[in-house]
Design a protein around this motif. Structure first.
Motif, short mmCIF file in Angstrom:
data_model
loop_
_atom_site.label_atom_id
_atom_site.label_comp_id
_atom_site.label_asym_id
_atom_site.label_seq_id
_atom_site.Cartn_x
_atom_site.Cartn_y
_atom_site.Cartn_z
N UNK A 140 0.62 -1.10 0.18
CA UNK A 140 0.19 0.27 0.16
C UNK A 140 0.78 1.06 0.06
N UNK A 141 2.63 1.63 1.28
CA UNK A 141 2.66 2.48 0.89
C UNK A 141 3.45 2.57 -0.25
N UNK A 142 3.62 1.67 -1.21
CA UNK A 142 4.31 1.69 -2.56
C UNK A 142 3.43 2.35 -3.63
N UNK A 143 2.31 1.94 -3.28
CA UNK A 143 1.43 2.76 -3.82
C UNK A 143 0.76 3.53 -4.31
N UNK A 144 0.27 4.24 -2.42
CA UNK A 144 0.49 5.70 -2.16
C UNK A 144 1.72 6.42 -3.08
N UNK A 167 -6.29 0.28 17.73
CA UNK A 167 -5.78 -0.62 17.22
C UNK A 167 -5.29 0.17 15.87
N UNK A 168 -6.01 -0.49 14.91
CA UNK A 168 -5.36 -0.89 13.50
C UNK A 168 -5.48 -0.22 13.27
N UNK A 175 0.23 5.77 8.63
CA UNK A 175 0.76 5.76 6.68
C UNK A 175 0.10 6.60 6.13
N UNK A 176 -0.84 7.39 6.68
CA UNK A 176 -0.90 8.47 5.88
C UNK A 176 -1.80 8.28 4.30
#
Length: 273
Positions: A140-144, A167-168, A175-176
């Motif tokens: 997801x970070x990479x897609x973001x 918590x989740x 990760x914004x």
């Protein structure tokens, strides 16, 4: 302060029948359902043309929903490349294509952080649930980074990427991400607890850019018209981010006729009277 209603948001495919049906009602948001066929050479061009057609009719907000399935499997980000290479590559290539289309035409694309059907099977390929989650967050970070302000991520009912657990949610917020919030998915994850749903809506409100407004009995994925399930919509409305878009993601008796989506919009209007 008077609570603003969500604008009329409708969902359909790129088929002319569905597009023309939805455009009759002048929605402010149109969300495209896409499938595997939209990512062939011809299918992608037809999707591109359909987006431009809807834009030409004055629809301000367009969202492209990443295809839900590849073959018989859901496009679940947790599926490991080593065991499911074709699925993994399809997710990669189709997401890149949607990001490119979204950037070219100034629209949005939506990717599911997880699904549910095969998720447990995929999780078993990792040492632990935490390891599986971290793999998804990295993806997801990479897609973001690739999509910037043109991509958003939607919650599921699986433990990989869900709303309803503070918590989740804190992990997701760290990760914004730009978030899509499906009310029924959260309600089902919370086992039909309206207080938990409302707490989640409040906690994530500032990060949500798009809502799937859909009712549920809170037990399984039933996609009911608003007012036919157990979600407390009077409690939900004040907690929506008024800067976000929204659509009614309802099971239709006839996919070429969006009456259940319109009925859901009328139901929300009735709550203000």
């Amino acid at each position: 302060m008077v609570q603003m209603l969500p604008q009329l948001g409708l969902k359909g495919s790129r088929s002319p029948q569905q597009i023309n049906d939805r455009l009759k009602y002048h929605p402010t948001t149109y969300e495209f359902y896409t499938d595997q066929n939209d990512f062939t050479h011809d299918g992608y061009q037809q999707l591109y043309d359909a987006v431009q057609f809807v834009q030409s009719h004055g629809v301000k907000n367009i969202v492209l929903h990443h295809p839900m399935t590849f073959g018989e499997m859901h496009t679940d980000l947790v599926a490991p490349e080593s065991k499911f290479p074709e699925l993994y590559r399809f997710i990669e290539i189709s997401t890149e294509q949607l990001i490119r289309l979204s950037s070219d035409l100034g629209v949005q694309c939506l990717v599911h952080g997880a699904y549910a059907k095969e998720t447990n099977l995929f999780i078993q390929e990792y040492p632990s649930l935490k390891d599986a989650q971290q793999v998804v967050f990295k993806r997801l970070d990479r897609f973001k980074d690739m999509g910037g302000n043109h991509i958003m991520f939607e919650n599921s009912i699986s433990p990989i990427f869900s709303y309803g657990n503070p918590a989740m949610e804190d992990e997701i917020l760290s990760h914004h991400y730009r978030l899509a919030f499906d009310t029924s998915h959260c309600f089902i994850y919370c086992h039909g607890d309206n207080r938990q749903l409302q707490a989640s809506l409040s906690h994530l409100q500032e990060s949500v850019v798009h809502y799937h407004l859909v009712d549920s009995m809170g037990e399984n994925h039933d996609s009911l018209p608003l007012g036919q399930g157990k979600i407390d919509w009077r409690g939900v409305l004040p907690l929506l981010n008024q800067n976000a878009t929204s659509i009614y993601e309802i099971n239709l008796k006839n996919n070429d006729d969006c009456q259940e989506q319109l009925e859901s919009h009328r139901y929300l209007i009735s709550l203000q009277n």
